[in-house]
Design a protein around this motif. Sequence first.
Motif, PDB file in Angstrom:
ATOM      1  N   UNK A 132      15.424   5.183 -17.005  1.00  0.00           N
ATOM      2  CA  UNK A 132      15.128   5.676 -15.657  1.00  0.00           C
ATOM      3  C   UNK A 132      15.695   4.678 -14.645  1.00  0.00           C
ATOM      4  N   UNK A 133      16.782   5.065 -13.990  1.00  0.00           N
ATOM      5  CA  UNK A 133      17.438   4.154 -13.036  1.00  0.00           C
ATOM      6  C   UNK A 133      16.554   3.850 -11.831  1.00  0.00           C
ATOM      7  N   UNK A 134      15.638   4.776 -11.499  1.00  0.00           N
ATOM      8  CA  UNK A 134      14.761   4.551 -10.353  1.00  0.00           C
ATOM      9  C   UNK A 134      13.716   3.482 -10.650  1.00  0.00           C
ATOM     10  N   UNK A 135      13.469   3.226 -11.917  1.00  0.00           N
ATOM     11  CA  UNK A 135      12.592   2.121 -12.315  1.00  0.00           C
ATOM     12  C   UNK A 135      13.410   0.846 -12.474  1.00  0.00           C
ATOM     13  N   UNK A 136      14.620   0.971 -12.970  1.00  0.00           N
ATOM     14  CA  UNK A 136      15.478  -0.192 -13.213  1.00  0.00           C
ATOM     15  C   UNK A 136      15.906  -0.894 -11.927  1.00  0.00           C
ATOM     16  N   UNK A 137      16.498  -0.132 -11.006  1.00  0.00           N
ATOM     17  CA  UNK A 137      17.121  -0.721  -9.815  1.00  0.00           C
ATOM     18  C   UNK A 137      16.163  -1.552  -8.964  1.00  0.00           C
ATOM     19  N   UNK A 150       0.833  -1.200   0.000  1.00  0.00           N
ATOM     20  CA  UNK A 150       0.000   0.000   0.000  1.00  0.00           C
ATOM     21  C   UNK A 150       0.871   1.256   0.000  1.00  0.00           C
ATOM     22  N   UNK A 151       1.902   1.242   0.819  1.00  0.00           N
ATOM     23  CA  UNK A 151       2.807   2.390   0.894  1.00  0.00           C
ATOM     24  C   UNK A 151       3.614   2.534  -0.398  1.00  0.00           C
ATOM     25  N   UNK A 152       4.133   1.416  -0.897  1.00  0.00           N
ATOM     26  CA  UNK A 152       4.959   1.443  -2.104  1.00  0.00           C
ATOM     27  C   UNK A 152       4.194   1.979  -3.311  1.00  0.00           C
ATOM     28  N   UNK A 153       2.987   1.480  -3.541  1.00  0.00           N
ATOM     29  CA  UNK A 153       2.196   1.936  -4.688  1.00  0.00           C
ATOM     30  C   UNK A 153       1.811   3.403  -4.553  1.00  0.00           C
ATOM     31  N   UNK A 154       1.566   3.850  -3.330  1.00  0.00           N
ATOM     32  CA  UNK A 154       1.200   5.252  -3.107  1.00  0.00           C
ATOM     33  C   UNK A 154       2.373   6.186  -3.418  1.00  0.00           C
ATOM     34  N   UNK A 155       3.574   5.784  -3.001  1.00  0.00           N
ATOM     35  CA  UNK A 155       4.759   6.604  -3.267  1.00  0.00           C
ATOM     36  C   UNK A 155       5.088   6.590  -4.762  1.00  0.00           C
ATOM     37  N   UNK A 156       4.954   5.424  -5.401  1.00  0.00           N
ATOM     38  CA  UNK A 156       5.185   5.343  -6.842  1.00  0.00           C
ATOM     39  C   UNK A 156       4.170   6.185  -7.617  1.00  0.00           C
ATOM     40  N   UNK A 157       2.973   6.262  -7.105  1.00  0.00           N
ATOM     41  CA  UNK A 157       1.952   7.100  -7.736  1.00  0.00           C
ATOM     42  C   UNK A 157       2.398   8.559  -7.730  1.00  0.00           C
ATOM     43  N   UNK A 158       2.942   8.989  -6.606  1.00  0.00           N
ATOM     44  CA  UNK A 158       3.442  10.358  -6.510  1.00  0.00           C
ATOM     45  C   UNK A 158       4.611  10.581  -7.473  1.00  0.00           C
ATOM     46  N   UNK A 167      13.356   7.126  -2.640  1.00  0.00           N
ATOM     47  CA  UNK A 167      12.422   6.546  -1.665  1.00  0.00           C
ATOM     48  C   UNK A 167      11.620   5.418  -2.320  1.00  0.00           C
ATOM     49  N   UNK A 168      11.207   5.622  -3.577  1.00  0.00           N
ATOM     50  CA  UNK A 168      10.470   4.593  -4.311  1.00  0.00           C
ATOM     51  C   UNK A 168      11.295   3.312  -4.429  1.00  0.00           C
ATOM     52  N   UNK A 169      12.575   3.473  -4.716  1.00  0.00           N
ATOM     53  CA  UNK A 169      13.468   2.315  -4.810  1.00  0.00           C
ATOM     54  C   UNK A 169      13.492   1.540  -3.496  1.00  0.00           C
ATOM     55  N   UNK A 170      13.652   2.264  -2.412  1.00  0.00           N
ATOM     56  CA  UNK A 170      13.720   1.632  -1.094  1.00  0.00           C
ATOM     57  C   UNK A 170      12.407   0.931  -0.761  1.00  0.00           C
ATOM     58  N   UNK A 188      15.472  17.876  -8.113  1.00  0.00           N
ATOM     59  CA  UNK A 188      15.941  17.369  -6.816  1.00  0.00           C
ATOM     60  C   UNK A 188      14.844  16.542  -6.149  1.00  0.00           C
ATOM     61  N   UNK A 189      13.608  17.059  -6.204  1.00  0.00           N
ATOM     62  CA  UNK A 189      12.479  16.346  -5.602  1.00  0.00           C
ATOM     63  C   UNK A 189      12.249  15.012  -6.298  1.00  0.00           C
ATOM     64  N   UNK A 190      12.320  15.001  -7.624  1.00  0.00           N
ATOM     65  CA  UNK A 190      12.167  13.758  -8.379  1.00  0.00           C
ATOM     66  C   UNK A 190      13.203  12.729  -7.963  1.00  0.00           C
ATOM     67  N   UNK A 191      14.447  13.161  -7.843  1.00  0.00           N
ATOM     68  CA  UNK A 191      15.529  12.242  -7.475  1.00  0.00           C
ATOM     69  C   UNK A 191      15.337  11.675  -6.078  1.00  0.00           C
ATOM     70  N   UNK A 192      14.919  12.513  -5.154  1.00  0.00           N
ATOM     71  CA  UNK A 192      14.758  12.059  -3.772  1.00  0.00           C
ATOM     72  C   UNK A 192      13.537  11.158  -3.616  1.00  0.00           C
ATOM     73  N   UNK A 193      12.437  11.537  -4.262  1.00  0.00           N
ATOM     74  CA  UNK A 193      11.248  10.680  -4.210  1.00  0.00           C
ATOM     75  C   UNK A 193      11.528   9.377  -4.952  1.00  0.00           C
ATOM     76  N   UNK A 194      12.288   9.450  -6.051  1.00  0.00           N
ATOM     77  CA  UNK A 194      12.665   8.246  -6.777  1.00  0.00           C
ATOM     78  C   UNK A 194      13.495   7.304  -5.921  1.00  0.00           C
TER      79      UNK A 194
END
Length: 221
Positions: free
Chosen positions: A187-192, A51-59, A135-138, A127-133
């Motif tokens: 997009x490395x945040x999608x790859x990793x 639930x948390x992961x999908x919500x953060x990825x949505x953002x 968090x999405x990875x984690x 910067x926001x994209x990179x940081x949220x990305x």
Amino acid sequence: MFSTENLRELVAVSASICTILQFLSGTLVCQKFIQKGSTGDTSPFPFISGCLSTSVWLRYGFLIQEHSIILVNTIGATLFFAYVVTFYMYSLKKSAVAKQFLVCILVLIAILTYSSMGTDSVEGLEVTRNRVGTVCCIMSIVFFAAPFSSLLHVIKVQSSESLPFPLIMATFVVSCQWYAYGCLIKDTFVQIPNFMGAVLSGLQLTLFCLFPKKYKPLEQI
């Protein structure tokens, strides 16, 4: 002529459909809870982290304006919320489930609040994209590894009964597809996270071979 753009669209559609089917596989797990009238030894963590992961990825999808990610995670967040509610209804440890979900909500609020700040400039948005990305990875890696919370129990009873096979199998297939899509959009945040997801879910699948479910013999009438 079949171009890279066509391939990207094909992989996006395929990955989106399979991801939605992956999310729907949770209904099979919930159905088992309803039939048994209890969640048994199953941990709520996979559903709550999902639930948390999908919500953060949505953002993140909104930040990068990627429509496939937005669509898939809108459906995913809705379904996982429903699964958490179902788990809570049939759990004998409702307070523990409620506490974990409360932590999930607080983390999500913090991420949404942060991601809404500093997006007025191009630099701030990047910067926001990179940081949220990040968090999405984690979050994704935590979600993929969530069924490992039952690892000790599986080894102790030497049975994979408590592991949600449909969810893990679907995760393996979908991770491979999204990893390919991440390579196509660079997009490395999608790859990793999806590479890690394929590896982790693959390891979890080996548990079903090492510790197959124990079936009780039918009672003779």
